[in-house]
Structures are given as structure tokens and as C-alpha cells.
Scaffold this motif. Structure first.
Motif, PDB file in Angstrom:
ATOM      1  N   ALA A   1      -8.387  -1.498  -5.421  1.00 42.54           N
ATOM      2  CA  ALA A   1      -9.199  -2.637  -4.680  1.00 42.54           C
ATOM      3  C   ALA A   1     -10.557  -1.831  -4.114  1.00 42.54           C
ATOM      4  O   ALA A   1     -10.638  -0.550  -4.092  1.00 42.54           O
ATOM      5  CB  ALA A   1      -8.517  -3.147  -3.572  1.00 42.54           C
TER       6      ALA A   1
ATOM      7  N   CYS B   1      -6.131   5.472  -2.000  1.00 41.00           N
ATOM      8  CA  CYS B   1      -4.592   5.158  -1.400  1.00 41.00           C
ATOM      9  C   CYS B   1      -3.737   5.109  -2.462  1.00 41.00           C
ATOM     10  O   CYS B   1      -3.783   4.437  -3.560  1.00 41.00           O
ATOM     11  CB  CYS B   1      -4.449   3.942  -0.513  1.00 41.00           C
ATOM     12  SG  CYS B   1      -3.196   3.767   0.523  1.00 41.00           S
TER      13      CYS B   1
ATOM     14  N   CYS C   1      -4.262   2.254  -5.652  1.00 44.01           N
ATOM     15  CA  CYS C   1      -5.015   1.111  -5.216  1.00 44.01           C
ATOM     16  C   CYS C   1      -6.375   1.178  -5.820  1.00 44.01           C
ATOM     17  O   CYS C   1      -7.141   2.251  -5.803  1.00 44.01           O
ATOM     18  CB  CYS C   1      -5.314   1.301  -3.639  1.00 44.01           C
ATOM     19  SG  CYS C   1      -6.163   0.011  -3.028  1.00 44.01           S
TER      20      CYS C   1
ATOM     21  N   ALA D   1     -12.207  -0.959  -1.503  1.00 44.52           N
ATOM     22  CA  ALA D   1     -12.585   0.238  -0.500  1.00 44.52           C
ATOM     23  C   ALA D   1     -12.070   1.437  -0.938  1.00 44.52           C
ATOM     24  O   ALA D   1     -12.585   2.538  -1.010  1.00 44.52           O
ATOM     25  CB  ALA D   1     -11.826  -0.138   0.698  1.00 44.52           C
ATOM     26  N   CYS D   2     -10.816   1.318  -1.901  1.00 45.91           N
ATOM     27  CA  CYS D   2     -10.407   2.565  -2.435  1.00 45.91           C
ATOM     28  C   CYS D   2     -11.066   2.921  -3.685  1.00 45.91           C
ATOM     29  O   CYS D   2     -11.594   3.974  -3.773  1.00 45.91           O
ATOM     30  CB  CYS D   2      -8.960   2.398  -2.875  1.00 45.91           C
ATOM     31  SG  CYS D   2      -7.853   2.484  -1.356  1.00 45.91           S
TER      32      CYS D   2
ATOM     33  N   CYS E   1      -4.701  -3.115  -2.774  1.00 43.94           N
ATOM     34  CA  CYS E   1      -4.876  -2.954  -1.442  1.00 43.94           C
ATOM     35  C   CYS E   1      -3.424  -3.078  -0.874  1.00 43.94           C
ATOM     36  O   CYS E   1      -2.926  -3.725  -0.661  1.00 43.94           O
ATOM     37  CB  CYS E   1      -5.648  -3.944  -0.703  1.00 43.94           C
ATOM     38  SG  CYS E   1      -6.142  -3.562   1.110  1.00 43.94           S
ATOM     39  N   PHE E   2      -3.156  -1.738  -0.070  1.00 41.94           N
ATOM     40  CA  PHE E   2      -2.062  -1.607   0.515  1.00 41.94           C
ATOM     41  C   PHE E   2      -2.043  -1.535   1.990  1.00 41.94           C
ATOM     42  O   PHE E   2      -1.258  -1.109   2.718  1.00 41.94           O
ATOM     43  CB  PHE E   2      -1.328   0.048   0.048  1.00 41.94           C
ATOM     44  CG  PHE E   2      -1.277  -0.051  -1.246  1.00 41.94           C
ATOM     45  CD1 PHE E   2      -0.609  -0.876  -1.960  1.00 41.94           C
ATOM     46  CD2 PHE E   2      -1.634   1.164  -1.873  1.00 41.94           C
ATOM     47  CE1 PHE E   2      -0.324  -0.525  -3.565  1.00 41.94           C
ATOM     48  CE2 PHE E   2      -1.425   1.720  -3.295  1.00 41.94           C
ATOM     49  CZ  PHE E   2      -0.941   0.560  -3.960  1.00 41.94           C
ATOM     50  N   GLY E   3      -3.333  -2.030   2.559  1.00 40.27           N
ATOM     51  CA  GLY E   3      -3.652  -2.179   4.058  1.00 40.27           C
ATOM     52  C   GLY E   3      -3.900  -1.042   4.577  1.00 40.27           C
ATOM     53  O   GLY E   3      -3.627  -0.611   5.750  1.00 40.27           O
ATOM     54  N   ASN E   4      -4.349  -0.079   3.834  1.00 40.33           N
ATOM     55  CA  ASN E   4      -4.700   1.353   4.227  1.00 40.33           C
ATOM     56  C   ASN E   4      -5.991   1.970   3.942  1.00 40.33           C
ATOM     57  O   ASN E   4      -6.267   2.972   3.693  1.00 40.33           O
ATOM     58  CB  ASN E   4      -3.364   2.274   3.771  1.00 40.33           C
ATOM     59  CG  ASN E   4      -3.306   3.606   4.653  1.00 40.33           C
ATOM     60  OD1 ASN E   4      -3.467   3.618   5.692  1.00 40.33           O
ATOM     61  ND2 ASN E   4      -3.099   4.678   4.038  1.00 40.33           N
ATOM     62  N   CYS E   5      -6.883   0.908   3.925  1.00 37.18           N
ATOM     63  CA  CYS E   5      -8.122   0.974   3.397  1.00 37.18           C
ATOM     64  C   CYS E   5      -8.954   2.188   3.946  1.00 37.18           C
ATOM     65  O   CYS E   5      -9.665   2.755   3.527  1.00 37.18           O
ATOM     66  CB  CYS E   5      -9.182  -0.317   3.515  1.00 37.18           C
ATOM     67  SG  CYS E   5      -8.258  -1.682   2.942  1.00 37.18           S
TER      68      CYS E   5
HETATM   69  S1  FES Z   1      -8.547  -1.168  -0.338  1.00 32.37           S
HETATM   70 FE1  FES Z   1      -7.003   0.381  -1.161  1.00 32.37          FE
HETATM   71  S2  FES Z   1      -5.657   0.290   0.566  1.00 32.37           S
HETATM   72 FE2  FES Z   1      -7.174  -1.298   0.888  1.00 32.37          FE
END
Ligand code: FES
Length: 141
Positions: free
Chosen positions: A83, A120, A81, A85-86, A111-115
Motif C-alpha cells: 500500500a 511493513c 505491504c 505508505a509502505c 496495509c497492515f495498520g502499521n504504516c
Molecule cells: S501502508 Fe503499509 S502498513 Fe499501512
């Protein structure tokens, strides 16, 4: 992950399960990828005809989403990921390290929804939270 070999008849069976869905193109492409490991070139016309859409509509969806593949999957699929947050917890460096260790089979994910558990990764469809090289190597086996 074991996939079925591509066949038009098997693809039509998959599509038939989505006959009643509204806006089914993305769902159809995901379902075909889940069954065959990728979206075969013939699937564009098949999905278009089945759901009365244009080939351009289907092609647009297929090329917009990075997670849809048009070539057969390799034995180990690794996505990192990248995105926000990661990235904030080191996913870009992890991505570089994973590419060096595992080669060209690493893809960007968004984003895998596990931010909360970043960085991730997704290995063969399974989410790996607080991913490290060791965790990813274990998930590959
Ligand atoms: S930003 Fe990586 S899982 Fe949401």
C-alpha cells in the motif's frame, strides 16, 4: 503455525460461534481460515447454508479479499505491504528481494495498520515493522 485438518464438523463448530453476528460472512471465512489455514472449497456452501446466504454472496466475499486463501497455507507465510505508505519507503524493492530470497511464498498485502513503521511485512501472522531481509528471515524461524 499449526492448523487443524479440514473437517465439516469442525467447521460447523467454528460457524456456531458466529451465529449471533450480523453480516457474518467475512468473519466466518476469516474464522475458518484461522482454524484450518485456508478456506476449503466445501466452506462456501457450508457458510451459505449456515447464514442463509447465496453461494454467490459467499464466493464474492471469498474472492474479493486477497488475504483469504483457498489453498492450504505453507509453513511460512510472508506478505509484504504494497500500500502507498509502505511503497513510499521501499516496500516494492523489499518485495522483489524477498521473492528472490524466499521464493513463491511471498504475497502482496494491503496495509497492515502499521504504516508509521514501513516498510511493513507480515510473517506467519506477526507484523514486522521497518522490515528488512534479516528481520524477515528471523521472523520465519
Ligand atoms: S501502508 Fe503499509 S502498513 Fe499501512
Amino acid at each position: 503455525m499449526k492448523y487443524s485438518p479440514w473437517s465439516k464438523d469442525a467447521a460447523l463448530v467454528v460457524l456456531a460461534t458466529l451465529r449471533e453476528e450480523k453480516g457474518p460472512v467475512l468473519m466466518a471465512l476469516q474464522a475458518l481460515q484461522n482454524e484450518f489455514g485456508y478456506v476449503h472449497a466445501e466452506a462456501v456452501g457450508l457458510v451459505a447454508n449456515f447464514f442463509n446466504k447465496s453461494r454467490a454472496d459467499v464466493h464474492g466475499v471469498l474472492t474479493f479479499y486477497h488475504d483469504l486463501r483457498t489453498t492450504p497455507a505453507t509453513d511460512n507465510q510472508i506478505s509484504i505491504c504494497v500500500a502507498e505508505a509502505c511503497q513510499a519507503v521501499g516496500s516494492r524493492q523489499l518485495e522483489k528481494d524477498v521473492k528472490i530470497k524466499f521464493g513463491a511464498e511471498v504475497h502482496d498485502g494491503y496495509c497492515f495498520g502499521n504504516c508509521a513503521l514501513g516498510p511493513c511485512a507480515m510473517v506467519n501472522g506477526a507484523i514486522v515493522g521497518r522490515a528488512t531481509l534479516d528481520k524477515i528471515a528471523k521472523a520465519r524461524t
